[in-house]
Design a protein around this motif. Structure first.
Motif, PDB file in Angstrom:
ATOM      1  N   HIS A 193       0.822  -1.213   0.000  1.00  0.00           N
ATOM      2  CA  HIS A 193       0.000   0.000   0.000  1.00  0.00           C
ATOM      3  C   HIS A 193       0.861   1.269   0.000  1.00  0.00           C
ATOM      4  CE1 HIS A 193      -3.022  -3.005   1.278  1.00  0.00           C
ATOM      5  NE2 HIS A 193      -3.845  -2.219   0.617  1.00  0.00           N
ATOM      6  N   ASP A 248      -5.319  -1.852  -3.930  1.00  0.00           N
ATOM      7  CA  ASP A 248      -5.299  -2.278  -2.526  1.00  0.00           C
ATOM      8  C   ASP A 248      -5.542  -3.772  -2.429  1.00  0.00           C
ATOM      9  OD1 ASP A 248      -8.268  -2.876  -1.361  1.00  0.00           O
ATOM     10  OD2 ASP A 248      -8.349  -1.456  -3.029  1.00  0.00           O
ATOM     11  N   THR A 256      -7.008  12.340  -2.061  1.00  0.00           N
ATOM     12  CA  THR A 256      -6.953  11.210  -2.988  1.00  0.00           C
ATOM     13  C   THR A 256      -7.359  11.543  -4.423  1.00  0.00           C
ATOM     14  OG1 THR A 256      -7.456   8.844  -3.162  1.00  0.00           O
ATOM     15  CG2 THR A 256      -9.282  10.293  -2.528  1.00  0.00           C
ATOM     16  N   GLY A 316      -3.399   3.508  -6.194  1.00  0.00           N
ATOM     17  CA  GLY A 316      -4.673   3.226  -5.555  1.00  0.00           C
ATOM     18  C   GLY A 316      -5.066   1.764  -5.498  1.00  0.00           C
ATOM     19  N   ASN A 357       0.326   3.802  -3.088  1.00  0.00           N
ATOM     20  CA  ASN A 357      -0.139   5.168  -2.857  1.00  0.00           C
ATOM     21  C   ASN A 357       0.916   6.219  -3.168  1.00  0.00           C
ATOM     22  OD1 ASN A 357      -3.018   5.212  -1.658  1.00  0.00           O
ATOM     23  ND2 ASN A 357      -2.042   3.516  -0.590  1.00  0.00           N
ATOM     24  N   SER A 361      -7.134   5.509  -3.847  1.00  0.00           N
ATOM     25  CA  SER A 361      -7.644   4.794  -2.682  1.00  0.00           C
ATOM     26  C   SER A 361      -8.654   5.694  -1.970  1.00  0.00           C
ATOM     27  CB  SER A 361      -6.498   4.410  -1.739  1.00  0.00           C
ATOM     28  OG  SER A 361      -5.773   5.554  -1.345  1.00  0.00           O
ATOM     29  N   SER A 383     -11.088  -0.949  -0.486  1.00  0.00           N
ATOM     30  CA  SER A 383     -10.004   0.022  -0.342  1.00  0.00           C
ATOM     31  C   SER A 383      -9.655   0.161   1.140  1.00  0.00           C
ATOM     32  CB  SER A 383     -10.384   1.366  -0.975  1.00  0.00           C
ATOM     33  OG  SER A 383      -9.232   2.185  -1.100  1.00  0.00           O
TER      34      SER A 383
END
Length: 446
Positions: free
Chosen positions: A165, A176, A274, A174, A169, A280, A183
């Protein structure tokens, strides 16, 4: 001579072909039986969609990453995210340096184009620093997230989840592993996860050129105009986005209302950060009110900053357009930022990028209304903007797309990551200035 010109690979052509090649390799690997839990591999179109989304650091998915893929499949996706986020030329330069190979002028031009840098001066040094910045940031982010996840899962799994993650990110992808398309909604009011991931998204989205200037600030004691505009515009978008989402969702029983005051703030902050092309989310996107969804569409379209892991038309583009509008309203001829006059070429390019982006989003939205006739218009517009800006936020349309709809989103993600202008330059055989100037003409505007 004409044939040589026709097949001459200038930087835009190489970038388009390079990204295409990486996507095809990734898609092939994801079709292998070892890539999926059911041992069958992904169907070719779904594999192509997933590889494009990962390489273009978008995050839109047609299957759930955490439950569909094996460790091998997830690592393929992670590798595509890292290569796509930093740019394949960054990795090519790394391998060349490891092998002791000299970086040629053409390769430096490619690096300049890939990083959206203004000149080739110091690009090799910049690549080295990019790799160091990335390693340090992802390492710290991965450790912090692993510590938090260790309270909810076994330590080995927490370490893997933490670094997956963090990489996803920081590269504004994004993707997951939480399962069931959730998410990070399970951590909506968690301060550590929210602040760490928001920091990763922000650092990945401000651009490596800005990060390099911050690193050199102790020696230079100055920031360039570009860095100043990035800082100011990014701060404005995040602050006003957080405030507006807080206000718009405050009484929404499906989002902010059940949360504590701190939870409301953290959730509003996350959803404001985001759309800067990360993808995410800690609130369920379909549960947001229509004004909030439209705000997120606006934020997604602007996106991150030049030379970053993010997409969109970019913060500097938006700032340049605002400056041009304000100058015109005030009756001034020049656009001034921090006592610097913006060149007309820059304003024209900002206008071209914005109009090109609007055209792509409008065209894809219109086509999706044809291929997905029973879907809500706002949902389609949201998905098209998310794909173009390589964000990855979704209202749930992507897993339900028709085959033609998937192809349209694949093309949109690719155009958003490489850039409409780069693609336009790549398909143009050769560009040269006009041999003469036409007489001036006047038309009425407004």
């Amino acid at each position: 001579m004409n044939k040589k010109r026709m097949f001459y690979l200038d930087p835009p052509k190489i970038l388009v072909l390079g990204f295409s090649f990486i996507i095809l390799i990734g898609a092939f690997l994801l079709t292998l039986p070892a890539a999926t839990v059911d041992g069958k591999g992904l169907p070719w179109l779904d594999a192509l969609f997933t590889a494009t989304s990962a390489t273009c650091v978008t995050g839109l998915v047609v299957v759930d990453t955490g439950t569909t893929f094996t460790l091998f499949g997830q690592l393929v996706i992670l590798a595509l995210i890292q290569i796509g986020g930093l740019g394949f030329m960054t990795f090519a330069t790394l391998f060349a340096l490891i092998l002791g190979k000299r970086i040629s002028l053409k390769e430096r031009l490619l690096i300049k184009e890939s990083l959206n840098n203004l000149s080739i001066d110091g690009v090799v040094r910049l690549v080295k620093r990019i790799l160091i910045f990335t390693a340090v940031i992802e390492l710290i982010g991965g450790i912090l997230l692993a510590i938090r996840f260790s309270f909810d899962m076994p330590l080995p799994k927490a370490i893997y989840f933490g670094f997956f993650h963090a990489i996803s990110n920081f590269n504004n992808a994004g993707f997951d592993l939480m399962g069931d398309f959730r998410s990070l909604t399970g951590y909506v009011d968690d301060p550590l996860v929210t602040l760490v991931v928001c920091t990763l998204i922000t650092l990945g989205g401000i651009g490596f050129i800005v990060m390099n200037e911050v690193y050199e600030y102790r020696q230079t004691r100055r920031f360039s105009l570009h860095t100043k505009i990035v800082f100011v515009m990014s701060s404005i978008l995040v602050v006003f986005g957080t405030i507006l989402i807080f206000i718009l969702e405050y009484h929404n029983p499906k989002t902010l209302q059940p949360l504590s005051p701190l939870g409301k703030f953290l959730a509003s902050l996350y959803q404001a950060v985001t759309p800067r092309t990360a993808g995410s989310n800690t609130l369920n996107i379909p549960d947001l009110t229509q004004p909030t969804l439209f705000l997120i569409i606006f934020l997604m379209f602007i996106g991150a900053s030049p030379g970053s892991t993010g997409g969109g038309i970019k913060t500097t583009t938006f700032a340049t357009l605002l400056g041009a509008v304000w100058s015109n309203i005030k009756g001034k001829e020049d656009v001034i930022f921090f006592r610097n006059r913006i060149l007309y070429d820059t304003i024209y390019k900002a206008l071209t990028v914005t109009v090109s982006g609007l055209f792509v989003v409008m065209m894809i939205t219109m086509l999706l209304t044809i291929t997905e006739p029973n879907k809500d218009f706002l949902m389609i517009l949201f998905e098209a903007t998310s794909a173009f800006a390589t964000v990855g936020l979704s209202m749930g349309l992507t897993p339900e797309l028709s085959p033609v709809g998937k192809i349209l989103i694949i093309l949109t993600m690719f155009a958003g990551r490489v850039g409409p202008l780069t693609i336009a330059y790549a398909v143009t055989l050769h560009r040269k200035p006009d041999p003469f100037k036409f007489p001036k003409g006047k038309i009425m505007i407004g």
